[in-house]
Design an enzyme around this catalytic site. Structure first.
Site: not given
Lengths: 325, 362
Positions: B256, B260, B269
């Site tokens: 990815r 998100h 993160y």
């Protein structure tokens, strides 16, 4: 015409629909060879084959999820959840998908499925087998919740639920599965959902109830009738959407309302009925609305389960109190 | 003790990150028209994705889940399907949806807060995007059961991510598909991150493909950045399903490259170096290079493709931006086939107030 029990009537309705609609499929745990733990599907697999009456792996969320998938692709699944205590894994699928499919696709995909489950206490069942959590489903938009209380209504309403183009949670009061028999003609005629059924007409007080509690309620009002008290007993039948009209009309006539349900009191369906009568019928009331319900406690194991539930005595007392207002 | 069950997991890649064949290429890889079609759609998908993020950033779209980096996996899956198969996607598989005939305007309407975005004019039987993770795996299994019962030559395909493999529904769907030999393919697009949870913390399983083992169905892992591998193995799995041999699980490993969603900030993160490293192996580079090496693609064609894609996307955006809000009563009108009269009062109430305070809520 045959004299049948409530559970026989359910089997008859499923058999009728399996016979007449090739898109109908019955599925669930132990519904096939075994005919269901309560025998609601007895003989159906033998008659209609393993494709139409399917034993599934043991996963309730899966049963609901594949039913939604099938329903969206043109089938009419009737899924059995063995006991209401095992229905909770289906909630994700029912609230997130079954109740939303039509709306979120603007009618492109629909969800004509029935989720059947026995519910309620009073049969000395093990833990997790006796609760009444119909209010949980009543709170979900897009879902009809129907509870039959007699063989005739079980037959006609299950046919209506299967034929409905939208999802129906069909809760079966298992305590009265075999309590009485009625002549039920196996003629494929459905009964209307979304309406109450008036079980007794009366002018002194309105008593609204549903499911197995109709039996305690009728016993109570029959005893009161001997004292000249004329109760109007309304079987709510469709828990969602509620037929307020019939209840309000009755309250207009009687001026008094008692609601009887086996489920715990707080946020039970009785609260909704009380709220609507308070909103729309308060000037018809001659006294406070009263409820006879299960307590807000964990359903006791069976040595004390009957003490949890409304009884004929409890119902009589509350009706009499109400009449004294 | 004796070994009574054993398993192995195969991995497949045909094109390496530089676009060089790394294995004996399948017939598909020599069909340049098919490859060009897929490459064009991957590119259009990326242009669309970039535009959608910009629309969100400028307040013209709601929260949006980007598909950056997933183009090969998504387009490859749908390219392997037949039109009358059914797709049950999650919520970022735009390459697959566009390939199936969902329009960009519909996707924008969905993320723009309009249910009509899920009323696809094209693939009428495809399931809409699915936000509750992995629940759609069961819908695909149910659809496959419907096809099987009716004796139809159709298959269902579900797509979920690596996070979804931790959900019960994912396993439950594979389990019944295995038990019933259902014509369904379960795709796991493993992009390594479930919002902030890396795959190493999601599971101790060495691959996600091996999750098929417990369900008794074949599971393979493919390079999800290699569209030839994705399409080839999905085609094989669908062929198998059509032959009555049952379900498969295919794990397509990708990354990815985006946050998100537009509501997420992945710098909180994960390390930028990791993202940069993944960018060098992203899926468009290798198929473009392969096509150039075959002599069927060049700079000029690329420029034209990008211009055409931008024009196509702009037209879809215009259409989206000029779509009037749905009628107020539409929130009621699609709830039930048979309208419960008891809700009519609420419907009338919404109509009465909708025109007045609707706008003040944005």
């Amino acid at each position: 015409m045959a004299e049948v029990t409530l559970i026989d009537a359910l089997t008859m309705a499923m058999a009728w629909e399996l016979e007449h609609d090739p898109s109908v499929v019955v599925l669930g745990e132990d519904v096939g060879v075994n005919g269901g733990v309560f025998r609601a599907t007895a003989g159906l697999q033998k008659k209609f084959g393993v494709d139409r009456v399917q034993d599934t792996p043991l996963a309730e969320g899966m049963i609901a999820g594949i039913s939604i998938g099938m329903a969206a692709q043109g089938m009419r699944p009737i899924a059995e959840i063995q006991f209401m205590g095992f229905i909770y894994p289906t909630v994700d699928q029912i609230i997130n998908h079954a109740g939303r499919m039509r709306n979120r696709t603007r009618g492109r995909l629909t969800c004509p499925m029935v989720l059947r489950a026995p519910f309620g206490g009073g049969i000395h069942a093990p833990e997790h087998h006796s609760e009444s959590t119909e209010a949980m489903f009543a709170h979900m938009p897009g879902i009809r919740v129907v509870i039959p209380s007699s063989p005739t209504r079980a037959y006609g309403l299950l046919l209506a639920a299967i034929r409905d183009p939208d999802p129906v949670v069909f809760l079966e009061p298992k305590r009265i599965y075999r309590l009485n028999k009625q002549d039920v003609e196996d003629n494929g005629k459905a009964l209307p959902m979304d309406v109450c059924y008036i079980l007794r007409e009366g002018s002194d007080i309105t008593v609204v109830t549903w499911g197995a509690m109709t039996f305690e309620t009728l016993k109570a009002v029959d005893q009161l009738a001997r004292k000249g008290i004329r109760c109007e007993v309304i079987d709510l039948t469709t828990i969602s959407p509620i037929d307020y009209e019939t209840i309000l009309e009755s309250v207009q006539k009687t001026g008094r309302l008692v609601i009887v349900h086996e489920a715990a009191r707080t946020c039970g369906v009785g609260a909704e009925i009380a709220a609507i009568v308070a909103e729309k019928g308060i000037y018809d009331l001659q006294g406070p609305i009263r409820r006879v319900t299960g307590y807000d406690v964990v359903m006791p194991l069976f040595r004390r389960e009957m003490d949890y539930m409304p009884s004929v005595g409890k119902i009589i007392d509350v009706i009499q109190e109400s009449l004294e207002d | 003790m004796e070994t009574i069950a054993d398993f192995e997991v195969q991995y497949s890649q045909f094109l390496d990150p530089e676009g060089k064949p790394s294995a004996d290429i399948p017939a598909l890889a020599t069909d340049t028209e098919k490859l060009l079609d897929m490459y064009r759609l991957m590119t259009v998908t990326r242009v669309f994705d970039t535009k959608a993020i910009n629309l969100q950033r400028t307040g013209k779209l709601g929260t949006y889940a980007s598909c950056l980096g997933h183009e090969a996996a998504h387009v490859g899956i749908a390219a392997a399907m037949r039109p009358d198969d059914v797709l049950a996607p999650s919520y970022r598989e735009y390459g697959a949806m566009l390939c199936r005939g969902v329009t960009m305007t519909e996707i924008l309407l969905y993320w723009g807060g309009d249910e009509r975005g899920s009323d696809y004019a094209g693939p009428r039987n495809d399931f809409p995007m699915c936000v509750p993770i992995a629940t759609q795996c069961l819908h695909a299994a149910g659809a496959a059961m419907a096809f099987q019962l009716r004796g139809e030559d159709r298959c269902a395909v579900s797509i979920n991510g690596d996070g979804g493999t931790s959900e019960g529904a994912f396993y439950e769907a594979m389990n019944i598909a295995g038990a019933r030999k259902l014509p369904v393919v379960f795709m796991v697009v493993n992009n390594k991150w479930a919002i902030s949870l890396p795959i190493e913390m999601q599971t101790a399983s060495k691959t996600l493909a091996q999750k098929a083992v417990a369900a008794g169905i074949p599971g393979i892992q493919v390079d999800g950045n290699d569209i030839i591998a994705v399409r080839h193995w999905v085609e094989r799995a669908l062929e198998r399903a059509r032959n009555g041999e049952g379900a498969c699980l295919i794990e397509a490993v990708t990354y990815r490259l985006s946050d998100h969603t537009t509501a997420d900030d992945s710098s909180r993160y994960r390390k930028q170096e990791e993202v940069e490293a993944a960018r060098t192996v992203e899926p468009l580079i290798r198929i473009r290079q392969y096509l150039m090496d075959l002599g069927v693609w060049d700079k000029k064609k690329e420029t034209k493709l990008l211009n055409d894609a931008a024009a196509k996307v702009d037209a879809a955006v215009e259409k989206y931006l000029h779509t009037p809000k749905p009628d107020i009563e539409s929130m009621f009108d699609h709830m039930y086939a048979q309208w419960p009269e008891q809700l009519e009062e609420q419907r009338q109430h919404a109509i009465r107030y909708g025109g007045t305070n609707g706008d003040s809520h944005g």
